[in-house]
Design a protein around this motif. Sequence first.
Motif, short mmCIF file in Angstrom:
data_model
loop_
_atom_site.label_atom_id
_atom_site.label_comp_id
_atom_site.label_asym_id
_atom_site.label_seq_id
_atom_site.Cartn_x
_atom_site.Cartn_y
_atom_site.Cartn_z
N GLU A 100 0.88 -1.17 0.00
CA GLU A 100 0.00 0.00 0.00
C GLU A 100 0.91 1.22 0.00
O GLU A 100 1.74 1.39 0.90
CB GLU A 100 -0.91 0.03 1.22
N ASN A 101 0.80 2.04 -1.02
CA ASN A 101 1.66 3.20 -1.20
C ASN A 101 0.83 4.45 -0.96
O ASN A 101 -0.16 4.69 -1.64
CB ASN A 101 2.22 3.19 -2.62
N CYS A 102 1.23 5.22 0.05
CA CYS A 102 0.45 6.37 0.50
C CYS A 102 1.18 7.66 0.18
O CYS A 102 2.34 7.81 0.57
CB CYS A 102 0.26 6.31 2.02
N TYR A 103 0.51 8.58 -0.48
CA TYR A 103 1.06 9.91 -0.73
C TYR A 103 0.17 10.91 0.01
O TYR A 103 -1.05 10.93 -0.20
CB TYR A 103 1.10 10.23 -2.22
N VAL A 104 0.77 11.72 0.88
CA VAL A 104 0.01 12.68 1.68
C VAL A 104 -0.22 13.94 0.85
O VAL A 104 0.73 14.59 0.42
CB VAL A 104 0.75 13.02 2.99
N THR A 105 -1.49 14.27 0.62
CA THR A 105 -1.83 15.46 -0.17
C THR A 105 -2.21 16.66 0.69
O THR A 105 -2.23 17.78 0.19
CB THR A 105 -2.97 15.17 -1.16
N VAL A 161 4.92 6.10 12.01
CA VAL A 161 5.59 6.93 11.02
C VAL A 161 4.82 8.24 10.90
O VAL A 161 3.66 8.24 10.46
CB VAL A 161 5.66 6.22 9.65
N LYS A 162 5.44 9.35 11.27
CA LYS A 162 4.80 10.66 11.13
C LYS A 162 5.03 11.15 9.71
O LYS A 162 6.15 11.12 9.20
CB LYS A 162 5.35 11.67 12.14
N VAL A 163 3.95 11.57 9.04
CA VAL A 163 4.03 12.03 7.65
C VAL A 163 3.29 13.35 7.51
O VAL A 163 2.41 13.68 8.30
CB VAL A 163 3.44 10.98 6.67
N GLN A 164 3.66 14.09 6.48
CA GLN A 164 3.02 15.36 6.19
C GLN A 164 2.90 15.54 4.69
O GLN A 164 3.45 14.76 3.91
CB GLN A 164 3.79 16.51 6.81
N LYS A 165 2.19 16.59 4.31
CA LYS A 165 1.94 16.88 2.89
C LYS A 165 3.23 16.76 2.09
O LYS A 165 4.27 17.28 2.48
CB LYS A 165 1.36 18.28 2.74
N GLY A 166 3.15 16.03 0.97
CA GLY A 166 4.28 15.87 0.06
C GLY A 166 5.13 14.65 0.32
O GLY A 166 6.06 14.39 -0.43
N MET A 220 -4.26 4.77 10.10
CA MET A 220 -3.86 6.15 10.04
C MET A 220 -4.52 6.96 11.16
O MET A 220 -5.66 6.71 11.52
CB MET A 220 -4.26 6.77 8.69
N ILE A 221 -3.75 7.94 11.66
CA ILE A 221 -4.23 8.83 12.72
C ILE A 221 -4.01 10.27 12.27
O ILE A 221 -2.86 10.68 12.06
CB ILE A 221 -3.47 8.59 14.04
N PRO A 222 -5.06 11.07 12.09
CA PRO A 222 -4.87 12.47 11.70
C PRO A 222 -4.34 13.28 12.88
O PRO A 222 -4.81 13.14 14.00
CB PRO A 222 -6.27 12.92 11.30
N LEU A 223 -3.33 14.13 12.61
CA LEU A 223 -2.81 15.04 13.62
C LEU A 223 -3.13 16.49 13.28
O LEU A 223 -3.18 17.33 14.16
CB LEU A 223 -1.29 14.87 13.76
N GLU A 224 -3.30 16.77 12.00
CA GLU A 224 -3.67 18.11 11.52
C GLU A 224 -4.66 17.92 10.39
O GLU A 224 -4.37 17.24 9.40
CB GLU A 224 -2.44 18.86 11.02
N GLU A 226 -5.20 14.06 4.35
CA GLU A 226 -5.67 13.42 3.12
C GLU A 226 -4.55 12.61 2.49
O GLU A 226 -3.39 13.05 2.45
CB GLU A 226 -6.15 14.47 2.12
N LEU A 227 -4.92 11.45 1.96
CA LEU A 227 -3.96 10.54 1.33
C LEU A 227 -4.49 10.07 -0.01
O LEU A 227 -5.69 9.86 -0.17
CB LEU A 227 -3.75 9.29 2.19
N ILE A 228 -3.57 9.88 -0.95
CA ILE A 228 -3.84 9.14 -2.19
C ILE A 228 -3.15 7.80 -2.01
O ILE A 228 -1.98 7.74 -1.64
CB ILE A 228 -3.28 9.86 -3.44
N LEU A 229 -3.86 6.70 -2.24
CA LEU A 229 -3.31 5.36 -2.09
C LEU A 229 -3.32 4.65 -3.43
O LEU A 229 -4.26 4.78 -4.21
CB LEU A 229 -4.16 4.52 -1.13
N TYR A 230 -2.25 3.88 -3.69
CA TYR A 230 -2.29 2.91 -4.77
C TYR A 230 -1.59 1.67 -4.30
O TYR A 230 -0.78 1.70 -3.38
CB TYR A 230 -1.72 3.48 -6.09
N TYR A 231 -1.93 0.54 -4.89
CA TYR A 231 -1.47 -0.75 -4.44
C TYR A 231 -0.59 -1.38 -5.52
O TYR A 231 -0.87 -1.24 -6.71
CB TYR A 231 -2.67 -1.65 -4.13
N SER A 232 0.48 -2.08 -5.09
CA SER A 232 1.39 -2.71 -6.06
C SER A 232 1.87 -4.05 -5.52
O SER A 232 1.89 -4.27 -4.31
CB SER A 232 2.57 -1.79 -6.37
N ASP A 233 2.29 -4.92 -6.43
CA ASP A 233 2.75 -6.26 -6.05
C ASP A 233 4.22 -6.28 -5.64
O ASP A 233 4.66 -7.24 -5.02
CB ASP A 233 2.52 -7.24 -7.20
N SER A 234 4.99 -5.26 -6.01
CA SER A 234 6.40 -5.24 -5.67
C SER A 234 6.74 -4.00 -4.86
O SER A 234 6.00 -3.02 -4.85
CB SER A 234 7.25 -5.28 -6.94
#
Length: 99
Positions: free
Chosen positions: A40-45, A58-63, A76-80, A84-92
């Motif tokens: 599961e690949n998460c990009y924070v928008t 793992v603390k993450v922020q926009k970008g 996931m736990i929102p702190l601010e 928002e996240l964009i997710l895509y899934y991959s086999d490798s």
Amino acid sequence: MRKSTSFGSMLTIKDEHGKILWEHLIFEREGRAHTHQTWENCYVTAGIGTIVIDDQKVKVQKGEWCHIPPGAAHWMIPLEAPFELILYYSDSNPSISIS
């Protein structure tokens, strides 16, 4: 179509065979633990949050990206808001860089 969830809302985009291409999640509340059989690949928008992967936080922020391996319990736990996240899934194991 965007739908309400236990954590906020979610938009899922699928191909013509029903395979998920990507998802857009908006967290208003903490999510619930779950697993996937793929990466599961998460990009924070937007916002700042914590992604719990098994016993690691793992603390993450926009970008930023976060990659969750197959079989790992995570949520996931929102702190601010909005978190928002964009997710895509991959086999490798993904190798992603943003220029």
